[in-house]
Design an enzyme around this catalytic site. Structure first.
Site, PDB file in Angstrom:
ATOM      1  N   SER A  30      -5.452   2.886   3.074  1.00 28.46           N
ATOM      2  CA  SER A  30      -4.128   2.714   3.700  1.00 28.46           C
ATOM      3  C   SER A  30      -4.100   3.295   5.107  1.00 28.46           C
ATOM      4  CB  SER A  30      -3.057   3.459   2.898  1.00 28.46           C
ATOM      5  OG  SER A  30      -2.972   2.972   1.607  1.00 28.46           O
ATOM      6  N   HIS A  61      -2.507  -2.679   4.478  1.00 26.29           N
ATOM      7  CA  HIS A  61      -3.846  -3.095   4.068  1.00 26.29           C
ATOM      8  C   HIS A  61      -4.093  -4.500   4.563  1.00 26.29           C
ATOM      9  CE1 HIS A  61      -5.109  -0.064   1.015  1.00 26.29           C
ATOM     10  NE2 HIS A  61      -3.848   0.261   1.170  1.00 26.29           N
ATOM     11  N   HIS A  83      -5.810  -2.581  -5.484  1.00 26.29           N
ATOM     12  CA  HIS A  83      -5.372  -1.470  -6.341  1.00 26.29           C
ATOM     13  C   HIS A  83      -4.998  -1.985  -7.720  1.00 26.29           C
ATOM     14  CE1 HIS A  83      -4.438  -0.323  -2.167  1.00 26.29           C
ATOM     15  NE2 HIS A  83      -4.759   0.899  -2.538  1.00 26.29           N
ATOM     16  N   TYR A  85      -2.542  -0.930  -9.375  1.00 28.79           N
ATOM     17  CA  TYR A  85      -1.077  -1.055  -9.476  1.00 28.79           C
ATOM     18  C   TYR A  85      -0.550  -2.384  -8.943  1.00 28.79           C
ATOM     19  CZ  TYR A  85      -0.938   0.500  -4.548  1.00 28.79           C
ATOM     20  OH  TYR A  85      -1.134   0.626  -3.201  1.00 28.79           O
ATOM     21  N   GLU A  86      -1.374  -3.101  -8.193  1.00 26.31           N
ATOM     22  CA  GLU A  86      -0.942  -4.422  -7.706  1.00 26.31           C
ATOM     23  C   GLU A  86      -0.983  -5.462  -8.819  1.00 26.31           C
ATOM     24  OE1 GLU A  86      -2.445  -5.480  -3.537  1.00 26.31           O
ATOM     25  OE2 GLU A  86      -3.802  -3.875  -4.153  1.00 26.31           O
ATOM     26  N   ALA A 113      -5.951   7.384   1.503  1.00 26.69           N
ATOM     27  CA  ALA A 113      -4.855   8.300   1.815  1.00 26.69           C
ATOM     28  C   ALA A 113      -4.522   8.996   0.506  1.00 26.69           C
ATOM     29  CB  ALA A 113      -3.652   7.520   2.317  1.00 26.69           C
ATOM     30  N   MET A 210      -4.242   6.910  -5.642  1.00 25.18           N
ATOM     31  CA  MET A 210      -4.080   5.745  -6.527  1.00 25.18           C
ATOM     32  C   MET A 210      -5.242   4.758  -6.372  1.00 25.18           C
ATOM     33  SD  MET A 210      -0.074   4.949  -5.717  1.00 25.18           S
ATOM     34  CE  MET A 210       1.133   6.272  -5.533  1.00 25.18           C
ATOM     35  N   SER A 211      -6.384   5.240  -5.899  1.00 23.57           N
ATOM     36  CA  SER A 211      -7.507   4.317  -5.666  1.00 23.57           C
ATOM     37  C   SER A 211      -8.824   5.037  -5.909  1.00 23.57           C
ATOM     38  CB  SER A 211      -7.429   3.788  -4.224  1.00 23.57           C
ATOM     39  OG  SER A 211      -7.700   4.836  -3.307  1.00 23.57           O
ATOM     40  N   ASN A 234       0.443  13.544   2.839  1.00 28.33           N
ATOM     41  CA  ASN A 234       1.652  14.302   2.476  1.00 28.33           C
ATOM     42  C   ASN A 234       1.170  15.483   1.644  1.00 28.33           C
ATOM     43  OD1 ASN A 234       1.137  11.832   0.661  1.00 28.33           O
ATOM     44  ND2 ASN A 234       2.309  13.146  -0.719  1.00 28.33           N
ATOM     45  N   HIS A 246       5.830   5.493   1.316  1.00 26.29           N
ATOM     46  CA  HIS A 246       4.660   4.752   1.774  1.00 26.29           C
ATOM     47  C   HIS A 246       4.589   4.755   3.300  1.00 26.29           C
ATOM     48  CE1 HIS A 246       1.260   2.126   1.522  1.00 26.29           C
ATOM     49  NE2 HIS A 246       1.862   1.139   2.142  1.00 26.29           N
TER      50      HIS A 246
END
Ligand code: HPA
Length: 271
Positions: A30, A61, A83, A85-86, A113, A210-211, A234, A246
């Protein structure tokens, strides 16, 4: 369905552009896709043109493979990743790693990230991933194709010690205050609860994302060495809770781009 033959078909398509032989794969997470602009003699292949390739849907992306050279090395960059989650299957998420495997890639540099839970981290820091904890389904579940790797691969040494030492030396030379730690891979797409961030910190984890984990497992299966770098977008602080977004992730990662470029260039010089 993904099979050895569908992977080979994608590999052959990439080969059809003059038979460029990449040595090193780089996944740009990201907000990090501009790294690919620094390659020389670029060839950009949109994911949508590659047979069997999934297509990236997340803001920040891009969806391209970028082939080119940097520091005398032949590089293949993924501008944007897939990902879980997609809604992609784990086999789809890791399909590009399989294509890189058939292209002959032995070293994979993975960026992402991530949220920091280590109290000494600040936004914009870069963390070397020394190891990971997986909270995602394993991408190797299902029949094993021995042409791609062994049924029960080890992942104990996948974050290569030599590459870690090289990037540390580069950071020192470039005066970049680099961190290191364990990364936990969650499915997302919701960010963690406060209790989860605290739990991860108490477990000795430094960064949350998340990756990466699925790609690293498949890279290990495929016999690659991995260098993992997280840009801390963050930082969780229970005394000053800020809801991550995001957009914040993208903005903060953008600022770390130049340090990341210097680090990766330095590593490429030495491998
Ligand atoms: N949690 C999970 N994934 C992330 C975060 C986070 O705080 N920041 C960037 N990716």
């Amino acid at each position: 369905m993904i099979t050895y033959e569908t992977i080979l078909e994608s590999k052959n398509y990439i080969d059809s552009f003059g038979g460029f032989k990449p040595q090193i794969g780089i996944i740009l997470g990201s907000g990090l896709s501009s790294f690919a602009d620094s390659l020389n003699d670029k060839l950009v292949i949109p994911y949508k043109d590659i047979p069997n390739f999934p297509i990236s849907t997340v803001k920040g992306h891009k969806g391209n493979l970028v082939l080119g050279t940097l520091e005398g090395k032949n590089i293949i960059c993924m501008q944007g990743r897939f990902h879980f989650y997609e809604g992609y299957s784990m086999q789809e998420v890791t399909f590009p790693i399989r294509v890189m495997q058939l292209l002959g890639i032995k070293i994979l540099i993975i960026t992402n990230a991530a949220g920091g839970v280590n109290k000494s981290f600040s936004t914009g820091d870069i963390m070397i991933i020394t190891d990971h904890i997986s909270r995602m389904p394993n991408p190797l579940i299902g029949p094993n194709d021995e042409r791609l790797g062994t049924r029960f691969p080890s992942t104990s040494e996948v974050y290569d010690k030599e590459l870690i030492n090289i990037v540390k030396a580069v950071a020192k030379k470039e005066n970049i205050d680099i961190k290191q730690g364990v990364y936990v891979g969650n499915t997302g797409p919701s960010f963690e609860t406060n209790a989860e961030y605290i739990m991860f910190r108490n477990l000795g984890i430094s960064a949350v994302g998340m990756s990466t984990v699925p790609e690293v497992i498949v890279a290990a299966h495929g016999g690659m060495k991995v260098l993992g770098l997280s840009v801390i977008s963050n930082v969780f602080d229970e005394n000053a809770i800020e809801e991550p977004s995001h957009q914040e992730v993208l903005d903060n990662v953008e600022r770390a781009n130049s340090n990341l470029l210097r680090l990766i260039e330095g590593v490429l010089q030495q491998i």
